[in-house]
Design a protein around this motif. Structure first.
Motif, PDB file in Angstrom:
ATOM      1  N   ASN A  84      -8.524   5.535  10.415  1.00 39.13           N
ATOM      2  CA  ASN A  84      -8.980   4.221  10.841  1.00 39.13           C
ATOM      3  C   ASN A  84      -9.363   4.243  12.303  1.00 39.13           C
ATOM      4  OD1 ASN A  84      -6.527   3.046  12.423  1.00 39.13           O
ATOM      5  ND2 ASN A  84      -5.661   3.978  10.601  1.00 39.13           N
ATOM      6  N   TYR A  85     -10.405   3.537  12.592  1.00 38.33           N
ATOM      7  CA  TYR A  85     -10.885   3.362  13.962  1.00 38.33           C
ATOM      8  C   TYR A  85     -11.366   1.925  14.081  1.00 38.33           C
ATOM      9  CZ  TYR A  85     -13.724   3.743  18.148  1.00 38.33           C
ATOM     10  OH  TYR A  85     -14.267   3.540  19.387  1.00 38.33           O
ATOM     11  N   ASN A  86     -10.695   1.158  14.873  1.00 36.84           N
ATOM     12  CA  ASN A  86     -11.004  -0.267  15.039  1.00 36.84           C
ATOM     13  C   ASN A  86     -10.950  -1.013  13.708  1.00 36.84           C
ATOM     14  OD1 ASN A  86     -11.333  -0.158  17.828  1.00 36.84           O
ATOM     15  ND2 ASN A  86     -13.510   0.324  17.670  1.00 36.84           N
ATOM     16  N   GLU A  87     -10.034  -0.618  12.841  1.00 39.22           N
ATOM     17  CA  GLU A  87      -9.879  -1.303  11.552  1.00 39.22           C
ATOM     18  C   GLU A  87      -8.991  -2.528  11.747  1.00 39.22           C
ATOM     19  OE1 GLU A  87     -11.410  -0.617   8.806  1.00 39.22           O
ATOM     20  OE2 GLU A  87     -12.243   1.307   9.371  1.00 39.22           O
ATOM     21  N   ASP A  88      -9.210  -3.507  10.909  1.00 41.32           N
ATOM     22  CA  ASP A  88      -8.409  -4.713  10.936  1.00 41.32           C
ATOM     23  C   ASP A  88      -7.003  -4.401  10.426  1.00 41.32           C
ATOM     24  OD1 ASP A  88      -7.795  -7.448  11.127  1.00 41.32           O
ATOM     25  OD2 ASP A  88      -8.326  -7.757   9.027  1.00 41.32           O
ATOM     26  N   GLU A  89      -5.983  -4.916  11.108  1.00 40.18           N
ATOM     27  CA  GLU A  89      -4.608  -4.645  10.716  1.00 40.18           C
ATOM     28  C   GLU A  89      -4.287  -5.226   9.341  1.00 40.18           C
ATOM     29  OE1 GLU A  89      -1.744  -5.634  13.699  1.00 40.18           O
ATOM     30  OE2 GLU A  89      -2.931  -4.688  15.270  1.00 40.18           O
ATOM     31  N   ASN A  90      -4.906  -6.338   8.991  1.00 42.68           N
ATOM     32  CA  ASN A  90      -4.662  -6.936   7.671  1.00 42.68           C
ATOM     33  C   ASN A  90      -5.167  -6.034   6.551  1.00 42.68           C
ATOM     34  OD1 ASN A  90      -3.388  -9.247   8.632  1.00 42.68           O
ATOM     35  ND2 ASN A  90      -5.345 -10.278   8.970  1.00 42.68           N
ATOM     36  N   MET A  91      -6.281  -5.349   6.803  1.00 44.00           N
ATOM     37  CA  MET A  91      -6.806  -4.427   5.799  1.00 44.00           C
ATOM     38  C   MET A  91      -5.844  -3.259   5.611  1.00 44.00           C
ATOM     39  SD  MET A  91      -8.571  -1.320   5.114  1.00 44.00           S
ATOM     40  CE  MET A  91      -8.777  -0.828   6.787  1.00 44.00           C
ATOM     41  N   LEU A  92      -5.312  -2.720   6.714  1.00 44.69           N
ATOM     42  CA  LEU A  92      -4.340  -1.637   6.621  1.00 44.69           C
ATOM     43  C   LEU A  92      -3.078  -2.103   5.911  1.00 44.69           C
ATOM     44  CD1 LEU A  92      -4.672   0.012  10.142  1.00 44.69           C
ATOM     45  CD2 LEU A  92      -5.389   0.973   7.963  1.00 44.69           C
ATOM     46  N   HIS A  94      -2.807  -4.509   3.698  1.00 45.34           N
ATOM     47  CA  HIS A  94      -3.143  -4.682   2.280  1.00 45.34           C
ATOM     48  C   HIS A  94      -3.151  -3.324   1.564  1.00 45.34           C
ATOM     49  CE1 HIS A  94      -4.865  -6.609  -1.213  1.00 45.34           C
ATOM     50  NE2 HIS A  94      -5.853  -5.736  -1.209  1.00 45.34           N
ATOM     51  N   THR A  95      -3.735  -2.319   2.198  1.00 47.35           N
ATOM     52  CA  THR A  95      -3.788  -0.975   1.610  1.00 47.35           C
ATOM     53  C   THR A  95      -2.383  -0.406   1.440  1.00 47.35           C
ATOM     54  OG1 THR A  95      -5.940  -0.586   2.633  1.00 47.35           O
ATOM     55  CG2 THR A  95      -4.727   1.355   1.883  1.00 47.35           C
ATOM     56  N   LEU A  96      -1.565  -0.527   2.461  1.00 49.47           N
ATOM     57  CA  LEU A  96      -0.198  -0.004   2.389  1.00 49.47           C
ATOM     58  C   LEU A  96       0.648  -0.748   1.350  1.00 49.47           C
ATOM     59  CD1 LEU A  96       0.456   0.570   6.181  1.00 49.47           C
ATOM     60  CD2 LEU A  96       0.111   2.314   4.414  1.00 49.47           C
ATOM     61  N   GLU A  97       0.444  -2.052   1.237  1.00 53.47           N
ATOM     62  CA  GLU A  97       1.178  -2.818   0.209  1.00 53.47           C
ATOM     63  C   GLU A  97       0.791  -2.361  -1.191  1.00 53.47           C
ATOM     64  OE1 GLU A  97       0.269  -6.860   1.151  1.00 53.47           O
ATOM     65  OE2 GLU A  97       1.956  -7.053   2.548  1.00 53.47           O
ATOM     66  N   ASN A  98      -0.494  -2.129  -1.410  1.00 49.80           N
ATOM     67  CA  ASN A  98      -0.936  -1.664  -2.729  1.00 49.80           C
ATOM     68  C   ASN A  98      -0.394  -0.271  -3.040  1.00 49.80           C
ATOM     69  OD1 ASN A  98      -2.336  -3.940  -3.567  1.00 49.80           O
ATOM     70  ND2 ASN A  98      -4.186  -3.308  -2.508  1.00 49.80           N
ATOM     71  N   LEU A  99      -0.335   0.610  -2.048  1.00 47.44           N
ATOM     72  CA  LEU A  99       0.259   1.928  -2.267  1.00 47.44           C
ATOM     73  C   LEU A  99       1.746   1.802  -2.579  1.00 47.44           C
ATOM     74  CD1 LEU A  99      -1.423   4.015   0.557  1.00 47.44           C
ATOM     75  CD2 LEU A  99      -1.696   4.353  -1.898  1.00 47.44           C
ATOM     76  N   GLY A 100       2.416   0.853  -1.932  1.00 45.76           N
ATOM     77  CA  GLY A 100       3.842   0.653  -2.148  1.00 45.76           C
ATOM     78  C   GLY A 100       4.181   0.106  -3.521  1.00 45.76           C
ATOM     79  N   MET A 122      -4.617   0.434  21.762  1.00 47.05           N
ATOM     80  CA  MET A 122      -4.557  -0.351  20.516  1.00 47.05           C
ATOM     81  C   MET A 122      -4.122   0.532  19.334  1.00 47.05           C
ATOM     82  SD  MET A 122      -5.234  -3.470  21.203  1.00 47.05           S
ATOM     83  CE  MET A 122      -5.546  -4.115  19.584  1.00 47.05           C
ATOM     84  N   ALA A 123      -4.470   1.798  19.364  1.00 47.29           N
ATOM     85  CA  ALA A 123      -4.061   2.700  18.279  1.00 47.29           C
ATOM     86  C   ALA A 123      -2.552   2.865  18.267  1.00 47.29           C
ATOM     87  CB  ALA A 123      -4.740   4.060  18.450  1.00 47.29           C
ATOM     88  N   TYR A 124      -1.939   2.969  19.440  1.00 47.82           N
ATOM     89  CA  TYR A 124      -0.484   3.103  19.507  1.00 47.82           C
ATOM     90  C   TYR A 124       0.201   1.827  19.020  1.00 47.82           C
ATOM     91  CZ  TYR A 124      -1.256   7.364  22.148  1.00 47.82           C
ATOM     92  OH  TYR A 124      -1.638   8.604  22.517  1.00 47.82           O
ATOM     93  N   GLN A 125      -0.363   0.683  19.330  1.00 49.76           N
ATOM     94  CA  GLN A 125       0.218  -0.576  18.886  1.00 49.76           C
ATOM     95  C   GLN A 125       0.129  -0.726  17.375  1.00 49.76           C
ATOM     96  OE1 GLN A 125      -1.839  -3.523  21.247  1.00 49.76           O
ATOM     97  NE2 GLN A 125      -0.063  -3.721  22.609  1.00 49.76           N
ATOM     98  N   LYS A 126      -1.011  -0.336  16.795  1.00 52.24           N
ATOM     99  CA  LYS A 126      -1.173  -0.427  15.336  1.00 52.24           C
ATOM    100  C   LYS A 126      -0.210   0.492  14.606  1.00 52.24           C
ATOM    101  CE  LYS A 126      -5.796  -0.286  14.886  1.00 52.24           C
ATOM    102  NZ  LYS A 126      -7.042  -0.094  14.157  1.00 52.24           N
ATOM    103  N   ALA A 127      -0.027   1.704  15.136  1.00 52.28           N
ATOM    104  CA  ALA A 127       0.838   2.679  14.492  1.00 52.28           C
ATOM    105  C   ALA A 127       2.264   2.189  14.535  1.00 52.28           C
ATOM    106  CB  ALA A 127       0.705   4.026  15.170  1.00 52.28           C
TER     107      ALA A 127
END
Length: 127
Positions: A84-92, A94-100, A122-127
């Motif tokens: 991901n690069y400049n991806e929306d946190e909500n999209m990430l 949603h993806t992680l919830e579906n994998l879970g 911003m990458a460190y904050q998202k991670a």
């Protein structure tokens, strides 16, 4: 593009140079094209047939059976890489919830977040 244009010009030039050579080259190209198309058609039909045949199997049950027979050598690990690069946190999220939600999420799925260094702090904050 240049190679194809050069080959086409060579075939056309051969037509003026020797009709017999032109006919031989044209026949060879026709045979090659027909054999390639036939191979492609047969491969597509065979692949579709195999997909239909194997789509009815319960692959999860087969995996469970294999794991019961030889638990030590049959462990399966799925690694999901999410670049991901400049991806929306909500999209990430949603993806992680579906994998879970997967039945295999806790035991067989590892998620790797591939952050882009150009994104900066911003990458460190998202991670």
């Amino acid at each position: 593009g240049c190679l194809l244009f050069t080959m086409m010009c060579a075939v056309i030039a051969t037509m003026f140079w020797s009709q017999t050579a032109f006919y031989v080259i044209t026949a060879a190209l026709t045979i090659y094209t027909m054999s390639y198309s036939t191979n492609l058609s047969v491969s597509c039909a065979l692949g579709a047939w195999r997909m239909r045949r194997y789509s009815g199997r319960d692959w999860h049950a087969l995996l469970q059976q294999l794991m019961q027979q030889d638990a030590q050598n049959s462990r399966v690990m799925h690694i999901v890489i999410l670049p991901n690069y400049n991806e929306d946190e909500n999209m990430l999220l949603h993806t992680l919830e579906n994998l879970g939600r997967s039945a295999m999420a806790r035991s067989s799925i590892s998620v790797v977040l591939a952050m882009e260094g150009r994104e900066g702090f911003m990458a460190y904050q998202k991670a």
